[in-house]
Design a protein around this motif. Sequence first.
Motif, mmCIF file in Angstrom:
data_model
loop_
_atom_site.group_PDB
_atom_site.id
_atom_site.type_symbol
_atom_site.label_atom_id
_atom_site.label_comp_id
_atom_site.label_asym_id
_atom_site.label_seq_id
_atom_site.Cartn_x
_atom_site.Cartn_y
_atom_site.Cartn_z
ATOM 1 N N MET A 1 -10.712 23.149 1.474
ATOM 2 C CA MET A 1 -11.374 22.800 2.730
ATOM 3 C C MET A 1 -10.651 21.631 3.384
ATOM 4 O O MET A 1 -10.165 20.729 2.707
ATOM 5 N N LEU A 2 -10.586 21.657 4.703
ATOM 6 C CA LEU A 2 -9.978 20.574 5.460
ATOM 7 C C LEU A 2 -11.080 19.739 6.119
ATOM 8 O O LEU A 2 -12.117 20.262 6.535
ATOM 9 N N LYS A 3 -10.835 18.458 6.232
ATOM 10 C CA LYS A 3 -11.819 17.551 6.841
ATOM 11 C C LYS A 3 -11.165 16.809 7.989
ATOM 12 O O LYS A 3 -10.141 16.159 7.828
ATOM 13 N N GLU A 4 -11.752 16.974 9.169
ATOM 14 C CA GLU A 4 -11.263 16.238 10.319
ATOM 15 C C GLU A 4 -11.688 14.769 10.213
ATOM 16 O O GLU A 4 -12.624 14.409 9.493
ATOM 17 N N ALA A 5 -10.975 13.940 10.953
ATOM 18 C CA ALA A 5 -11.259 12.505 10.896
ATOM 19 C C ALA A 5 -12.665 12.229 11.415
ATOM 20 O O ALA A 5 -12.972 12.524 12.581
ATOM 21 N N ASN A 6 -13.511 11.661 10.564
ATOM 22 C CA ASN A 6 -14.871 11.233 10.906
ATOM 23 C C ASN A 6 -15.728 12.365 11.457
ATOM 24 O O ASN A 6 -16.618 12.127 12.281
ATOM 25 N N THR A 7 -15.432 13.587 11.081
ATOM 26 C CA THR A 7 -16.239 14.714 11.590
ATOM 27 C C THR A 7 -16.702 15.560 10.407
ATOM 28 O O THR A 7 -17.171 15.049 9.412
ATOM 29 N N LYS A 8 -16.534 16.857 10.498
ATOM 30 C CA LYS A 8 -17.119 17.773 9.520
ATOM 31 C C LYS A 8 -16.035 18.463 8.700
ATOM 32 O O LYS A 8 -14.848 18.399 9.016
ATOM 33 N N MET A 9 -16.499 19.126 7.647
ATOM 34 C CA MET A 9 -15.609 19.905 6.785
ATOM 35 C C MET A 9 -15.353 21.273 7.421
ATOM 36 O O MET A 9 -16.265 21.905 7.959
ATOM 37 N N ILE A 10 -14.101 21.712 7.377
ATOM 38 C CA ILE A 10 -13.721 23.016 7.913
ATOM 39 C C ILE A 10 -13.294 23.902 6.751
ATOM 40 O O ILE A 10 -12.312 23.595 6.072
ATOM 41 N N PRO A 11 -14.025 24.959 6.466
ATOM 42 C CA PRO A 11 -13.673 25.795 5.310
ATOM 43 C C PRO A 11 -12.466 26.676 5.606
ATOM 44 O O PRO A 11 -12.244 27.114 6.743
ATOM 45 N N LEU A 12 -11.684 26.925 4.595
ATOM 46 C CA LEU A 12 -10.561 27.849 4.670
ATOM 47 C C LEU A 12 -10.880 29.043 3.788
ATOM 48 O O LEU A 12 -11.024 28.898 2.573
ATOM 49 N N GLY A 13 -10.998 30.212 4.400
ATOM 50 C CA GLY A 13 -11.322 31.421 3.652
ATOM 51 C C GLY A 13 -10.253 32.484 3.804
ATOM 52 O O GLY A 13 -9.125 32.218 4.242
ATOM 53 N N LEU A 14 -10.628 33.702 3.467
ATOM 54 C CA LEU A 14 -9.672 34.808 3.543
ATOM 55 C C LEU A 14 -9.271 35.112 4.980
ATOM 56 O O LEU A 14 -8.190 35.643 5.229
ATOM 57 N N GLU A 15 -10.158 34.794 5.940
ATOM 58 C CA GLU A 15 -9.820 35.052 7.337
ATOM 59 C C GLU A 15 -8.669 34.173 7.802
ATOM 60 O O GLU A 15 -7.953 34.532 8.737
ATOM 61 N N GLN A 16 -8.488 33.022 7.193
ATOM 62 C CA GLN A 16 -7.409 32.119 7.577
ATOM 63 C C GLN A 16 -6.170 32.279 6.700
ATOM 64 O O GLN A 16 -5.188 31.576 6.889
ATOM 65 N N MET A 17 -6.225 33.175 5.728
ATOM 66 C CA MET A 17 -5.108 33.336 4.797
ATOM 67 C C MET A 17 -4.017 34.206 5.415
ATOM 68 O O MET A 17 -4.281 35.290 5.928
ATOM 69 N N LEU A 18 -2.778 33.725 5.403
ATOM 70 C CA LEU A 18 -1.613 34.485 5.840
ATOM 71 C C LEU A 18 -0.790 34.813 4.608
ATOM 72 O O LEU A 18 -0.204 33.917 3.999
ATOM 73 N N LEU A 19 -0.762 36.074 4.251
ATOM 74 C CA LEU A 19 -0.043 36.493 3.063
ATOM 75 C C LEU A 19 1.445 36.611 3.348
ATOM 76 O O LEU A 19 1.884 36.636 4.508
ATOM 77 N N ARG A 20 2.195 36.708 2.299
ATOM 78 C CA ARG A 20 3.652 36.834 2.415
ATOM 79 C C ARG A 20 4.012 38.097 3.196
ATOM 80 O O ARG A 20 3.503 39.176 2.920
ATOM 81 N N GLY A 21 4.874 37.938 4.189
ATOM 82 C CA GLY A 21 5.295 39.074 4.996
ATOM 83 C C GLY A 21 4.418 39.351 6.199
ATOM 84 O O GLY A 21 4.740 40.234 6.995
ATOM 85 N N SER A 22 3.301 38.634 6.367
ATOM 86 C CA SER A 22 2.425 38.859 7.516
ATOM 87 C C SER A 22 3.032 38.247 8.776
ATOM 88 O O SER A 22 3.896 37.375 8.716
ATOM 89 N N MET A 23 2.549 38.722 9.931
ATOM 90 C CA MET A 23 3.080 38.272 11.219
ATOM 91 C C MET A 23 1.934 37.774 12.092
ATOM 92 O O MET A 23 0.922 38.472 12.242
ATOM 93 N N GLN A 24 2.081 36.593 12.641
ATOM 94 C CA GLN A 24 1.065 36.006 13.504
ATOM 95 C C GLN A 24 1.390 36.328 14.951
ATOM 96 O O GLN A 24 2.506 36.073 15.426
ATOM 97 N N ARG A 25 0.415 36.896 15.677
ATOM 98 C CA ARG A 25 0.628 37.288 17.065
ATOM 99 C C ARG A 25 -0.406 36.618 17.959
ATOM 100 O O ARG A 25 -1.488 36.244 17.505
#
Length: 370
Positions: free
Chosen positions: A1-25
């Motif tokens: 999980m990532l935490k912004e400065a003085n704010t809230k926790m941002i979860p990282l799940g499978l929706e944010q996962m970029l696997l090897r060989g994937s392409m971001q568009r």
Amino acid sequence: MLKEANTKMIPLGLEQMLLRGSMQRNTAWVHAVVVYTGHETKLMKNSTKAPLKRSSIDKQTNTQILMLFMILLVLSVISAGFNELWLSRRAGTDWYISLHGAQNAKFGYNFLTFLILYNNLIPISLQVTAEIVRFFQAKFISMDSEMYHAATDTPAQARTSNLNEELGMVKYIFSDKTGTLTANVMEFHKCSIAEIMYNRPGPNESFEDTPLYQNLKRQHPSAAVIREFLTMLAICHTVIPERQDGKINYHAASPDERALVLGAAMYGYVFSARTPGAVAVDAGGTTLTYQVLNVIEFTSARKRMSLLVRTPTGEIKLYCKGADSVIYPRLAGGPEHAKYAEATLAHLEAFACDGLRTLVNGLTRITKRL
């Protein structure tokens, strides 16, 4: 999980996962965290030592050569033994042929002598000849016009010539429904809407002449259900549209979703744009924007996908698509009281008998305020 400065926790799940060989568009920039690198990657964890591939002819040849070598050793031992026996009997009587020098030779020397004399028993050139034959077989395979795929300009390629002899030696065929043994090309063929079965337009038929389009434009009693069905096909998915040279190309995680989007576009409901919070559909020249409130992805456990949206008229609707075994138990009042359930199930059985992959779509309106 990532935490912004003085704010809230941002979860990282499978929706944010970029696997090897994937392409971001369609993304200008991203914040990325690199995890599972080097030997910790899934590819390295699952990798094993490459096995040595040998054909059945290689195995038989190696066994036969080993047997011939054993026969060569036995013949050399027997010949050396009989040579010692013959010299012991003839050395005293046949003095005129000078056997004293031969008699002084040791048994091992005689054994090696006969081993060299009988070495033609081992086919040393067999392996070289077999490799030359396999090399030319691989060339013939790459030049075979019947194994050439014209659509992708790809000829057959023999990456290793060790298994040429195994071609055609098929004992068992294992098949499944995921397209492993096929081209894995999905097309929208048939659908059942409000107890009416519709087929896709023929090769020489315009979609405007199809019964589905006619019922939609002539305000058939099922026209409202047809609109909801086409709307669901156009928005309930995770497809990403990309415009190139005035045309829309759809990038989907599975060929099923792409086929459904193209099926909706076939009847005038074109999925045109996607933003983080909304999707747009071009329905007969009118652009309809649906606000995406939540998306529940398809999983092997749920066997369905759900999409909660706010329509252009302000209504909140839940669209759900999945297997009939998970959709029917969740119908309001049960399958025996739900509208169109019995006729749709009969159509599903007919589609399955035709070898088609089936999918059930459901809709409910959310009346409580969100």
